[in-house]
Design a protein around this motif. Structure first.
Motif, PDB file in Angstrom:
ATOM      1  N   HIS A  50       8.746  -3.488  -0.914  1.00 52.80           N
ATOM      2  CA  HIS A  50       9.233  -3.339   0.454  1.00 52.80           C
ATOM      3  C   HIS A  50       8.515  -2.211   1.193  1.00 52.80           C
ATOM      4  CE1 HIS A  50      12.671  -5.409  -1.486  1.00 52.80           C
ATOM      5  NE2 HIS A  50      12.699  -6.037  -0.326  1.00 52.80           N
ATOM      6  N   THR A  51       8.342  -2.412   2.502  1.00 57.68           N
ATOM      7  CA  THR A  51       7.804  -1.364   3.362  1.00 57.68           C
ATOM      8  C   THR A  51       8.540  -1.395   4.698  1.00 57.68           C
ATOM      9  OG1 THR A  51       6.089  -2.743   4.359  1.00 57.68           O
ATOM     10  CG2 THR A  51       5.478  -1.520   2.363  1.00 57.68           C
ATOM     11  N   ILE A  52       8.531  -0.253   5.372  1.00 58.28           N
ATOM     12  CA  ILE A  52       9.053  -0.177   6.731  1.00 58.28           C
ATOM     13  C   ILE A  52       8.227   0.864   7.476  1.00 58.28           C
ATOM     14  CG2 ILE A  52      10.829   1.557   6.211  1.00 58.28           C
ATOM     15  CD1 ILE A  52      12.615  -0.173   8.210  1.00 58.28           C
ATOM     16  N   ILE A  53       7.992   0.619   8.739  1.00 55.73           N
ATOM     17  CA  ILE A  53       7.189   1.519   9.562  1.00 55.73           C
ATOM     18  C   ILE A  53       8.101   2.202  10.564  1.00 55.73           C
ATOM     19  CG2 ILE A  53       5.322   1.633  11.252  1.00 55.73           C
ATOM     20  CD1 ILE A  53       4.076  -0.790   9.799  1.00 55.73           C
ATOM     21  N   ILE A  54       8.000   3.539  10.626  1.00 50.91           N
ATOM     22  CA  ILE A  54       8.809   4.337  11.545  1.00 50.91           C
ATOM     23  C   ILE A  54       7.920   5.421  12.178  1.00 50.91           C
ATOM     24  CG2 ILE A  54      10.960   3.878  10.308  1.00 50.91           C
ATOM     25  CD1 ILE A  54      10.738   6.688   9.084  1.00 50.91           C
TER      26      ILE A  54
ATOM     27  N   HIS B 152       6.962   3.054   1.601  1.00 52.50           N
ATOM     28  CA  HIS B 152       6.962   2.046   0.540  1.00 52.50           C
ATOM     29  C   HIS B 152       8.148   2.343  -0.372  1.00 52.50           C
ATOM     30  CE1 HIS B 152       2.879   0.678   1.553  1.00 52.50           C
ATOM     31  NE2 HIS B 152       2.700   1.942   1.907  1.00 52.50           N
ATOM     32  N   TYR B 153       8.998   1.336  -0.575  1.00 49.41           N
ATOM     33  CA  TYR B 153      10.191   1.548  -1.405  1.00 49.41           C
ATOM     34  C   TYR B 153      10.486   0.292  -2.208  1.00 49.41           C
ATOM     35  CZ  TYR B 153      12.732  -0.938   2.299  1.00 49.41           C
ATOM     36  OH  TYR B 153      13.166  -1.871   3.203  1.00 49.41           O
ATOM     37  N   ASN B 154      11.393   0.473  -3.181  1.00 49.51           N
ATOM     38  CA  ASN B 154      11.664  -0.575  -4.165  1.00 49.51           C
ATOM     39  C   ASN B 154      10.326  -1.027  -4.760  1.00 49.51           C
ATOM     40  OD1 ASN B 154      14.423  -0.365  -3.782  1.00 49.51           O
ATOM     41  ND2 ASN B 154      14.478  -1.971  -2.244  1.00 49.51           N
TER      42      ASN B 154
ATOM     43  N   ILE C  82       4.583   7.388   1.035  1.00 47.67           N
ATOM     44  CA  ILE C  82       4.579   7.396   2.491  1.00 47.67           C
ATOM     45  C   ILE C  82       3.133   7.578   2.922  1.00 47.67           C
ATOM     46  CG2 ILE C  82       5.352   8.581   4.571  1.00 47.67           C
ATOM     47  CD1 ILE C  82       7.779   9.560   2.949  1.00 47.67           C
ATOM     48  N   GLU C  83       2.689   6.725   3.865  1.00 49.98           N
ATOM     49  CA  GLU C  83       1.319   6.860   4.338  1.00 49.98           C
ATOM     50  C   GLU C  83       1.253   6.683   5.847  1.00 49.98           C
ATOM     51  OE1 GLU C  83      -1.443   3.670   3.199  1.00 49.98           O
ATOM     52  OE2 GLU C  83       0.298   2.544   2.520  1.00 49.98           O
ATOM     53  N   SER C  84       0.225   7.285   6.446  1.00 54.01           N
ATOM     54  CA  SER C  84      -0.001   7.139   7.879  1.00 54.01           C
ATOM     55  C   SER C  84      -0.478   5.723   8.162  1.00 54.01           C
ATOM     56  CB  SER C  84      -1.063   8.131   8.343  1.00 54.01           C
ATOM     57  OG  SER C  84      -0.638   9.453   8.130  1.00 54.01           O
ATOM     58  N   THR C  85      -0.099   5.208   9.329  1.00 55.60           N
ATOM     59  CA  THR C  85      -0.546   3.869   9.712  1.00 55.60           C
ATOM     60  C   THR C  85      -0.607   3.775  11.233  1.00 55.60           C
ATOM     61  OG1 THR C  85      -0.155   1.501   9.466  1.00 55.60           O
ATOM     62  CG2 THR C  85       1.798   2.874   9.689  1.00 55.60           C
ATOM     63  N   LYS C  86      -1.457   2.923  11.706  1.00 52.03           N
ATOM     64  CA  LYS C  86      -1.545   2.586  13.137  1.00 52.03           C
ATOM     65  C   LYS C  86      -1.217   1.105  13.332  1.00 52.03           C
ATOM     66  CE  LYS C  86      -3.111   6.630  14.454  1.00 52.03           C
ATOM     67  NZ  LYS C  86      -2.286   7.553  15.172  1.00 52.03           N
ATOM     68  N   ASN C  87      -0.598   0.506  12.330  1.00 50.59           N
ATOM     69  CA  ASN C  87      -0.237  -0.903  12.355  1.00 50.59           C
ATOM     70  C   ASN C  87       0.643  -1.186  13.577  1.00 50.59           C
ATOM     71  OD1 ASN C  87       0.783  -3.482  11.798  1.00 50.59           O
ATOM     72  ND2 ASN C  87       0.683  -3.128   9.593  1.00 50.59           N
ATOM     73  N   ILE C  88       0.318  -2.235  14.314  1.00 50.76           N
ATOM     74  CA  ILE C  88       1.061  -2.543  15.541  1.00 50.76           C
ATOM     75  C   ILE C  88       2.229  -3.501  15.310  1.00 50.76           C
ATOM     76  CG2 ILE C  88      -0.881  -2.102  17.058  1.00 50.76           C
ATOM     77  CD1 ILE C  88      -1.246  -5.156  17.265  1.00 50.76           C
ATOM     78  N   ILE C  89       2.507  -3.808  14.048  1.00 47.46           N
ATOM     79  CA  ILE C  89       3.600  -4.714  13.738  1.00 47.46           C
ATOM     80  C   ILE C  89       4.905  -4.185  14.351  1.00 47.46           C
ATOM     81  CG2 ILE C  89       4.215  -3.617  11.556  1.00 47.46           C
ATOM     82  CD1 ILE C  89       4.609  -6.465  10.403  1.00 47.46           C
ATOM     83  N   THR C  90       5.762  -5.095  14.762  1.00 52.64           N
ATOM     84  CA  THR C  90       7.046  -4.709  15.333  1.00 52.64           C
ATOM     85  C   THR C  90       7.838  -3.920  14.305  1.00 52.64           C
ATOM     86  OG1 THR C  90       7.071  -6.683  16.694  1.00 52.64           O
ATOM     87  CG2 THR C  90       9.168  -5.581  16.365  1.00 52.64           C
ATOM     88  N   SER C  91       8.360  -2.792  14.738  1.00 52.18           N
ATOM     89  CA  SER C  91       9.112  -1.932  13.833  1.00 52.18           C
ATOM     90  C   SER C  91      10.002  -1.008  14.653  1.00 52.18           C
ATOM     91  CB  SER C  91       8.148  -1.114  12.966  1.00 52.18           C
ATOM     92  OG  SER C  91       7.405  -0.235  13.778  1.00 52.18           O
ATOM     93  N   PRO C  92      10.930  -0.321  14.002  1.00 52.82           N
ATOM     94  CA  PRO C  92      11.779   0.638  14.725  1.00 52.82           C
ATOM     95  C   PRO C  92      11.020   1.949  14.960  1.00 52.82           C
ATOM     96  CG  PRO C  92      12.428   0.551  12.439  1.00 52.82           C
ATOM     97  CD  PRO C  92      11.358  -0.480  12.622  1.00 52.82           C
ATOM     98  N   ALA C  93       9.924   1.869  15.712  1.00 57.13           N
ATOM     99  CA  ALA C  93       9.076   3.017  16.007  1.00 57.13           C
ATOM    100  C   ALA C  93       8.656   2.951  17.466  1.00 57.13           C
ATOM    101  CB  ALA C  93       7.849   3.004  15.094  1.00 57.13           C
ATOM    102  N   LEU C  94       8.820   4.060  18.182  1.00 60.06           N
ATOM    103  CA  LEU C  94       8.496   4.089  19.608  1.00 60.06           C
ATOM    104  C   LEU C  94       7.172   4.801  19.880  1.00 60.06           C
ATOM    105  CD1 LEU C  94      12.069   4.921  20.974  1.00 60.06           C
ATOM    106  CD2 LEU C  94      10.972   2.678  20.752  1.00 60.06           C
TER     107      LEU C  94
END
Length: 152
Positions: A114-118, A109-111, A89-101
């Motif tokens: 794969h990655t997901i930003i929350i 980072h999993y599997n 798990i790492e901090s990010t400021k990535n603006i990619i669309t994600s389930p994060a408000l």
């Protein structure tokens, strides 16, 4: 345990501007009257959009349950991740669309690839809870209070 998404100022301004625009459009459509099928169709589409944005705003959360991380964004079950598959798990400021408000985000980072930003409200508690289930998770975030520490 359920963790709601943090609501940051940038996304709050965007969301509330969108909500006011949609609500204003509904008011204008109603004031002009629903005199044909196009007006009615427009009213229905704008109303559905308004409900959808409110649903996303109120119901975006991350749930840790039975060894899984479930990510919900409004009406969508966004992802179901086995916590034992989480690598880092790492901090990010990535603006990619994600389930994060919020722009204060973490990238999971999993599997293998794969990655997901929350953006959980309490990132430290959230990460600690994940690490209780999977102590092998490498914490590359900026916080210093989680269980596993790693060199950045």
């Amino acid at each position: 345990m359920r963790y709601y998404s943090k609501k940051g100022p940038i996304i709050t301004i965007i969301t509330w501007s969108l909500l006011m625009g949609l609500f204003g459009t509904i008011v204008i459509l109603l004031m002009n009257g629903i005199d044909n099928s196009d007006s009615l169709f427009g009213l229905i589409i704008v109303s559905i959009s308004l409900v959808f944005v409110i649903w996303l705003w109120i119901n975006t959360y991350y749930e840790i349950n039975n060894g899984d991380l479930k990510i919900i964004a409004g009406p969508f079950k966004y992802a179901l991740i086995s916590i034992n598959e989480i690598k880092a798990i790492e901090s990010t400021k990535n603006i990619i669309t994600s389930p994060a408000l919020s722009m204060d985000r973490i990238e999971i980072h999993y599997n293998k690839w794969h990655t997901i930003i929350i953006s959980p409200k309490n990132q430290i508690k959230f990460i600690n809870e994940l690490q209780k289930i999977n102590p092998k998770i490498v914490d590359k975030t900026y916080n210093k209070n989680s269980i596993n520490k790693s060199v950045m």
